[in-house]
Write an enzyme that holds these catalytic residues in place. Structure first.
Site, PDB file in Angstrom:
ATOM      1  N   THR A 237      36.691  39.286  36.613  1.00  0.00           N
ATOM      2  CA  THR A 237      37.207  37.960  36.975  1.00  0.00           C
ATOM      3  C   THR A 237      38.145  38.183  38.139  1.00  0.00           C
ATOM      4  O   THR A 237      38.549  39.305  38.413  1.00  0.00           O
ATOM      5  CB  THR A 237      38.002  37.385  35.768  1.00  0.00           C
ATOM      6  N   ARG A 265      28.678  29.794  26.568  1.00  0.00           N
ATOM      7  CA  ARG A 265      29.953  30.433  26.213  1.00  0.00           C
ATOM      8  C   ARG A 265      30.983  30.195  27.319  1.00  0.00           C
ATOM      9  O   ARG A 265      30.730  30.422  28.502  1.00  0.00           O
ATOM     10  CB  ARG A 265      29.740  31.928  26.005  1.00  0.00           C
ATOM     11  N   THR A 288      42.726  38.413  33.608  1.00  0.00           N
ATOM     12  CA  THR A 288      41.362  38.939  33.611  1.00  0.00           C
ATOM     13  C   THR A 288      41.237  39.807  32.371  1.00  0.00           C
ATOM     14  O   THR A 288      42.219  40.378  31.905  1.00  0.00           O
ATOM     15  CB  THR A 288      41.064  39.785  34.865  1.00  0.00           C
TER      16      THR A 288
END
Ligand code: GLY
Length: 402
Positions: A237, A265, A288
């Site tokens: 991320t 999800r 993250t």
């Protein structure tokens, strides 16, 4: 190229699981725990894969750009890069081979927020989150509705699955591992790890995947990373927080989420307060790592509220990590299968990067990218020493003795 067991364990040829962008030519320096404060404002703090994009964004911020525009410039760079498989174009897909993206942002000066989740076919979901903030009366749009809104706002639909990510997905399909079954909090949580343990105990399983990677045409230099991504599905991320000379703050987070996830999800990144939270009066934080764990502690909000009550950025982040640890009663046997990094920036320019573990592998410590006039990577301060995705201890007793 055949991978040696040691290469696979160490990830020497791998690069960060969350993508290799931004690390080239820059090794993280140890964080000066007592002195994590901007030398001068403005300052940008981001995940390591923002490193390559901080210089341009800092230039903009130093010349009066809006804090959210500057932060978005950093994360958009990663979204546009097909070689960063943690976000945007080339992100690792869900179990059906479809890339689904999540993002959120907060604009301190206007106290605006926007978020999108489970978005297909639209690359720059961080910018789409800002569109939700600016052009709707809502905060969050998901799925098909978010995609249609994107097209209405002038975004272009495109296929986000690159050939490289598709091949790693095909390799994962051969692994017979999936996200169905118990989670780490279930009494039978060990069933969750069946595939990891199989790969660990049986070198043959690792070698089977390696041969399959070769058969799939995955280039030799990418095979270690591909096998690791199959066994340890990454949650790469990117987050960026910005603070201007005027004291204005913003933050944004964007991701392709957990690799091989079930369709639909959502992790922490699109959830305001979990993956991203900015309060103009206090500070900004982002995350993250293991989205499921961060959702349960709303880490970014927790950290900002901790700072509001007087904690330093470092202590505020460590407290959020401790909440994750408490959810597992401190059981490191399970905690080693998850990880979390927080990026924290206080309104006065103090900052911190904290992580649960030192890194995904011993050679790749978690790092934050910082620009306050000097661009650098700094190692995070970790709660636990060691690697989250190291092979279980039984590897030391494996027949190869590695
Ligand atoms: N932290 C990103 C995710 O779990 O989706």
């Amino acid at each position: 190229m055949r991978l040696t067991r040691r290469e696979l364990v160490s990830g020497l040829a791998l690069g960060a699981l969350g993508g290799t962008v931004g690390r080239a030519g820059a090794e993280p320096v140890a964080a000066a725990k007592q002195a994590m404060r901007a030398a001068a404002l403005p300052i940008l703090v981001s995940a390591h894969n923002g490193y390559a994009f901080l210089e341009d964004a800092f230039h903009d911020l130093a010349h009066g750009a809006d804090t959210l525009d500057a932060a978005l410039k950093v994360v958009r760079g990663a979204e546009d890069d097909p070689n960063d498989d943690s976000v945007g174009l080339g992100g690792l897909p869900n179990e059906e081979g479809v890339v689904e993206l999540d993002a959120s942002c907060m604009h301190g000066p206007t106290r605006g927020a926007g978020a999108v989740g489970g978005v297909r076919n639209i690359k720059n979901v961080s910018l789409l989150a800002r569109e939700v903030m600016l052009h709707t009366g809502h905060v969050m749009l998901v799925g098909e509705g978010a995609e249609r809104f994107a097209v209405a706002r002038g975004f272009t639909r495109e296929d986000l699955l690159t050939d490289a990510s598709r091949k790693v997905w095909l390799l994962w399909k051969e692994s017979h591992a999936d996200w169905w079954g118990p989670g780490l909090t279930a009494p039978n949580w060990r069933d969750r790890l069946e595939h990891k343990l199989k790969a660990d105990i049986g070198v043959a399983e690792v070698e089977r995947l390696e041969v399959l990677a070769e058969d799939l045409g995955i280039p030799p230099a990418a095979r270690v990373g591909a096998v690791r991504r199959v066994i340890f599905p990454p949650t790469g991320t990117i987050h960026c927080s910005a603070l201007s000379t005027k004291g204005e703050m913003s933050g944004c987070t964007t991701t392709s989420g957990l690799a091989w996830k079930l369709p639909g999800r959502l992790g922490d990144s699109p959830v305001i307060g979990a993956g991203c939270f900015t309060d103009q009066e206090v500070g900004s934080a982002g995350a993250t790592g293991s989205g499921e764990e961060n959702l349960k502690v709303l880490g970014a909000h927790t950290i900002v509220e901790n700072m509001r009550r007087g904690m330093t950025p470092l202590d505020a982040g460590m407290d959020a990590l401790q909440r994750i640890v408490r959810n597992y009663s401190g059981d490191r046997e399970r905690l080693r299968y998850l990880d979390m990094t927080y990026y924290i920036l206080r309104k006065d320019g103090a900052y911190a990067g904290v992580s649960l573990w030192t890194g995904y592998t011993p050679e790749r410590p978690h790092a934050i990218a910082v620009h306050d006039g000097t661009l650098r990577l700094e190692k995070t301060v970790s709660l636990f020493e060691g690697s989250s995705q190291a092979w279980p201890p039984v590897v030391a007793k494996s027949r190869n003795g590695l």
